[in-house]
Design an enzyme around this catalytic site. Structure first.
Site, PDB file in Angstrom:
ATOM      1  N   ASP A 186       0.858  -1.175   0.000  1.00 21.96           N
ATOM      2  CA  ASP A 186       0.000   0.000   0.000  1.00 21.96           C
ATOM      3  C   ASP A 186       0.903   1.236   0.000  1.00 21.96           C
ATOM      4  O   ASP A 186       2.089   1.156   0.349  1.00 21.96           O
ATOM      5  CB  ASP A 186      -0.874  -0.043   1.258  1.00 21.96           C
ATOM      6  CG  ASP A 186      -1.714   1.195   1.442  1.00 21.96           C
ATOM      7  OD1 ASP A 186      -2.344   1.634   0.466  1.00 21.96           O
ATOM      8  OD2 ASP A 186      -1.715   1.740   2.565  1.00 21.96           O
ATOM      9  N   ASP A 238      -0.307   5.077   0.859  1.00 20.00           N
ATOM     10  CA  ASP A 238      -0.596   6.102   1.855  1.00 20.00           C
ATOM     11  C   ASP A 238      -0.508   5.545   3.270  1.00 20.00           C
ATOM     12  O   ASP A 238      -1.123   4.519   3.585  1.00 20.00           O
ATOM     13  CB  ASP A 238      -1.993   6.683   1.616  1.00 20.00           C
ATOM     14  CG  ASP A 238      -2.087   7.409   0.291  1.00 20.00           C
ATOM     15  OD1 ASP A 238      -1.775   8.604   0.247  1.00 20.00           O
ATOM     16  OD2 ASP A 238      -2.452   6.763  -0.713  1.00 20.00           O
ATOM     17  N   GLU A 255      -1.667  10.686   4.044  1.00 20.87           N
ATOM     18  CA  GLU A 255      -2.763  10.311   3.170  1.00 20.87           C
ATOM     19  C   GLU A 255      -2.902  11.428   2.133  1.00 20.87           C
ATOM     20  O   GLU A 255      -3.288  12.552   2.475  1.00 20.87           O
ATOM     21  CB  GLU A 255      -4.064  10.153   3.962  1.00 20.87           C
ATOM     22  CG  GLU A 255      -4.073   9.016   4.960  1.00 20.87           C
ATOM     23  CD  GLU A 255      -4.194   7.657   4.299  1.00 20.87           C
ATOM     24  OE1 GLU A 255      -4.878   7.565   3.242  1.00 20.87           O
ATOM     25  OE2 GLU A 255      -3.619   6.690   4.839  1.00 20.87           O
ATOM     26  N   SER A 291      -2.430   0.966  -4.679  1.00 20.90           N
ATOM     27  CA  SER A 291      -2.975   1.991  -3.797  1.00 20.90           C
ATOM     28  C   SER A 291      -4.389   2.374  -4.179  1.00 20.90           C
ATOM     29  O   SER A 291      -4.733   2.436  -5.361  1.00 20.90           O
ATOM     30  CB  SER A 291      -2.074   3.234  -3.852  1.00 20.90           C
ATOM     31  OG  SER A 291      -2.652   4.319  -3.182  1.00 20.90           O
ATOM     32  N   GLY A 292      -5.196   2.677  -3.152  1.00 20.50           N
ATOM     33  CA  GLY A 292      -6.501   3.263  -3.385  1.00 20.50           C
ATOM     34  C   GLY A 292      -6.406   4.759  -3.585  1.00 20.50           C
ATOM     35  O   GLY A 292      -7.417   5.445  -3.651  1.00 20.50           O
TER      36      GLY A 292
END
Length: 302
Positions: free
Chosen positions: A92, A94, A101, A181-182
């Protein structure tokens, strides 16, 4: 046949006792539980140590060690010795590979930091549907000019300590590395290059006349997409599940963490910690190298 396992202990300045004392006490606990322990193998002097043992099963060993309280102030990983050094690594971005973030930092420039940060926190805790929370936050970014993204990257985005050494050391040992990543491609592209990942996947923000539209391209890269990426890379690279490693900090990472051979929660929300095989609660990202049995002398440093 007895299972061959290893307990790795990694400390930093938050440890309340000498790691040597903790290692000796942990070995005693394992021996009293019926394990045959090898001599401690120091991966880093007074910082990281392996204690290899045969029997009991990992669940029994962890239960006994947890009950003793020895592991409360130290990072640790209990795992089989087989396939310990991984061949595929998914991370991931962030609050894992970087310290912030990105969506919250962008929202700061849009005047909605408090609102967006609250939604981010709920989403990371698994209290909100990720897709709905993502769309709601992106909508608040509408109207931000494109140069603001570069300003956020330059002024706010910082690599998590150990990130570069972690990825470069794994790459030097033939590991395929992916940043999933989102967050947004604008940032993952740059972090990928900065750290040295082979690839990155994330969400694309849409612009019109140089300003954010408040909409991201569909489909949204969510927890299911992270899991799918892990499975696709395993198939493409012909890598077994036991040879895979995933790390993250929030609910969106849980399926990926659960599916990996070793899933690790990094300074994470409780839901992610509960889903993971191991956690890093105190140290930096080089702890993940010690968990795989790398020594200080193996580390690639700038």
């Amino acid at each position: 046949m007895a299972q061959t396992s290893v307990l790795t202990l990694v400390t930093d300045h938050t440890a309340g006792a000498s790691i040597r004392n903790i290692a000796e006490a942990a070995a005693r606990e394992l021996t009293e539980a019926g394990a045959a322990c090898a001599e401690p193998d120091w991966l880093s002097e007074d910082r990281a140590v392996d204690i290899a043992f045969t029997g009991p099963w990992l669940e029994e060993a962890e239960a006994r060690l947890s009950a003793s309280g020895l592991l409360d102030m130290i990072d640790y990983c209990l795992q089989p010795t087989a396939h310990r050094k991984k061949k595929l690594f998914l991370a991931d971005m962030d609050s894992t590979m970087i310290t912030v973030e990105c969506i919250d930092e962008l929202a700061d420039f849009a005047g909605f930091r408090k609102e967006v940060s609250a939604i981010t926190e709920q989403a990371m805790n698994g209290e909100l549907d990720f897709n709905d929370a993502f769309r709601a936050r992106v909508a608040m970014l509408k109207g931000l000019r494109e140069p603001v993204l570069q300003q956020v990257f330059d002024e706010r985005v910082r690599l998590t300590p150990g990130a570069w050494t972690l990825v470069q050391t794994m790459r030097a040992n033939g590991v395929y590395t992916a940043l999933v990543s989102g967050g947004f491609t604008f940032f993952t592209n740059r972090v990928r290059d900065q750290v040295g990942f082979h690839m990155d996947m994330s969400n694309e923000l849409l612009f019109e006349n140089g300003s954010l539209t408040g909409i991201a391209a569909e489909p949204i890269l969510n927890s299911s997409a992270k899991l799918a990426t892990l499975k696709q890379l395993m198939t493409k690279k012909n890598i077994d599940r036991a040879e895979t490693l995933a790390i993250g900090d929030g609910a969106n990472d849980i399926p990926m963490i659960e599916a990996a051979g070793l899933g690790v929660a990094y300074h994470a929300k409780q839901a992610a910690i509960a889903a993971a095989d191991a956690a890093i609660r105190f140290g930096d990202l080089t702890t993940l190298l010690y968990y795989q049995g790398y020594r200080d002398s193996d580390f690639v440093t700038a």
